[in-house]
Design an enzyme around this catalytic site. Structure first.
Site, PDB file in Angstrom:
ATOM      1  N   TYR A   1      -8.588  -1.337  17.003  1.00 49.29           N
ATOM      2  CA  TYR A   1      -8.786  -0.108  16.230  1.00 49.29           C
ATOM      3  C   TYR A   1      -9.753   0.822  16.970  1.00 49.29           C
ATOM      4  O   TYR A   1     -10.948   0.556  17.077  1.00 49.29           O
ATOM      5  CB  TYR A   1      -9.348  -0.409  14.842  1.00 49.29           C
TER       6      TYR A   1
ATOM      7  N   GLN B   1      -2.355 -12.174   6.851  1.00 48.87           N
ATOM      8  CA  GLN B   1      -2.508 -10.763   6.502  1.00 48.87           C
ATOM      9  C   GLN B   1      -1.160 -10.069   6.698  1.00 48.87           C
ATOM     10  O   GLN B   1      -0.800  -9.721   7.819  1.00 48.87           O
ATOM     11  CB  GLN B   1      -3.588 -10.129   7.386  1.00 48.87           C
TER      12      GLN B   1
ATOM     13  N   LYS C   1      -2.484  11.993  -3.356  1.00 50.43           N
ATOM     14  CA  LYS C   1      -2.995  13.145  -2.605  1.00 50.43           C
ATOM     15  C   LYS C   1      -2.005  13.640  -1.551  1.00 50.43           C
ATOM     16  O   LYS C   1      -2.221  14.674  -0.933  1.00 50.43           O
ATOM     17  CB  LYS C   1      -4.303  12.748  -1.904  1.00 50.43           C
TER      18      LYS C   1
ATOM     19  N   ARG D   1       1.106   8.412  11.362  1.00 48.57           N
ATOM     20  CA  ARG D   1       1.990   8.516  10.187  1.00 48.57           C
ATOM     21  C   ARG D   1       3.047   9.599  10.337  1.00 48.57           C
ATOM     22  O   ARG D   1       4.079   9.561   9.641  1.00 48.57           O
ATOM     23  CB  ARG D   1       1.141   8.761   8.929  1.00 48.57           C
TER      24      ARG D   1
ATOM     25  N   GLY E   1      -8.417   0.929   2.985  1.00 49.38           N
ATOM     26  CA  GLY E   1      -9.143   1.792   3.903  1.00 49.38           C
ATOM     27  C   GLY E   1      -9.750   2.995   3.194  1.00 49.38           C
ATOM     28  O   GLY E   1      -9.247   3.441   2.160  1.00 49.38           O
TER      29      GLY E   1
ATOM     30  N   GLN F   1     -13.629   8.703  -1.129  1.00 55.08           N
ATOM     31  CA  GLN F   1     -12.410   7.898  -1.154  1.00 55.08           C
ATOM     32  C   GLN F   1     -12.695   6.491  -1.663  1.00 55.08           C
ATOM     33  O   GLN F   1     -11.892   5.915  -2.404  1.00 55.08           O
ATOM     34  CB  GLN F   1     -11.787   7.847   0.243  1.00 55.08           C
TER      35      GLN F   1
END
Length: 318
Positions: free
Chosen positions: A61, A178, A217, A232, A284, A290
């Site tokens: 990441y 996961q 959102k 995305r 996340g 958030q």
């Protein structure tokens, strides 16, 4: 928040964990666009202050950056959370990504993660992807040795299927899996979740809000304006015809959430936590606001009528 035991480990984790993918920033192949590190640090602090007791990150990441930000956020904190991270995706000096589960590569990765995270032991170390598949036995054997050596406390995997889990189980027990799991991608319900439940493998699901799609959102306009370095933009779920279907699902989640003063995202997370095979969900967040908008999902429960409404929508809109 109530905690649950993670598989065969002695870790008892909150139903929601802080997911650190997006805080890696946008300067890599699977980035989420630019990210302010101070906002990331404040988001982590807010999550921990509200009771979250684990963080899930990965070496890849931000090409190491996410782990470094996590370390900065935890510096000086007395209530340190469990830290979970992952190996198998590596990069070169140009930032080009490749995959390896060779023993020497995994060992280099664990040492680098320990250094970036500024810790002596990783609470849960995971193989990020079963690639190259021919090397998963070598990779898993190495993780087992790292556990014996005290570099990591427990070992798990991410994105493995049942056949791959069976292969590595012969070498050492699997503490956790996961997998991706959401209302948009419920495929793991068929085989993977039942197998984990039968074999006492903890399950921490990722992308329960489908990478922000189910938050309430997201709009067609916002999708169209996602930055070029946000992965995305190229996801089929964020493109037609799937986008319209998914936003119609959000309308249902909005309706259900309004009855409880909950957001669509919280309803989406609660739906994943309703599955008895699921231990917890990775969520996340890129800023404290958030975090505050999703934290209640850890204790929110959908009633049977609401679950039936969602099931009916999924049946009519596969």
């Amino acid at each position: 928040m109530q905690t649950k035991q993670l598989g065969n480990s002695e870790l008892h984790i909150t139903p929601i964990g802080f997911g650190a993918w997006a805080i890696g920033g946008g300067e890599w192949a699977f980035g989420w666009g630019a990210q302010d590190d101070q906002e990331s640090i404040e988001a982590i602090a807010r999550a921990l202050d509200l009771g979250v007791n684990w963080i899930d990150t990965a070496a890849i990441y931000g090409l190491g950056h996410s782990e470094e930000v996590v370390a900065k956020a935890l510096k000086g904190r007395s209530n340190r959370p469990y830290i979970f991270t992952k190996c198998s995706m590596i990069w070169d000096e140009k930032g080009e990504i490749s995959r390896s589960l060779k023993a020497d590569s995994v060992r280099r990765e664990v040492e680098a993660s320990l250094r970036r995270l500024d810790i002596e032991t990783i609470d849960l170390y995971q193989i990020h992807w079963p690639n190259p598949e021919s090397e998963i036995e070598e990779g898993w054997t190495t993780l087992s040795k790292l556990k014996d050596e005290g570099k990591v406390r427990y070992i798990g995997v991410s994105n493995f299927n049942v056949e791959q889990l069976k292969r590595i189980q012969k070498i050492a027990p699997v503490t956790s899996l996961q997998p991706p799991y959401s209302l948009v991608k419920p495929d793991v319900e068929k085989e993977i979740l039942p197998f984990c439940q039968e074999n006492n493998i903890g399950v921490i699901v990722y992308s329960p809000m489908q990478s922000g799609l189910l938050t309430g959102k997201m709009t067609p306009e916002r999708v169209a304006n996602l930055p070029d370095n946000d992965w995305r933009r190229n996801s089929s779920e964020f493109q037609e015809p799937r986008l319209s279907r998914n936003l119609k699902l959000v309308e249902l989640l909005q309706h259900i959430g309004e009855q409880h003063d909950r957001s669509p995202g919280e309803v989406a997370i609660a739906w994943t936590l309703n599955n008895p095979a699921v231990t917890a969900a990775i969520v996340g967040a890129r800023n404290p606001k958030q975090v505050e908008g999703i934290i209640a999902a850890g204790e929110f429960r959908l009633n049977q009528q609401e679950l039936d409404q969602i099931a009916a929508f999924l049946g009519e809109n596969p």
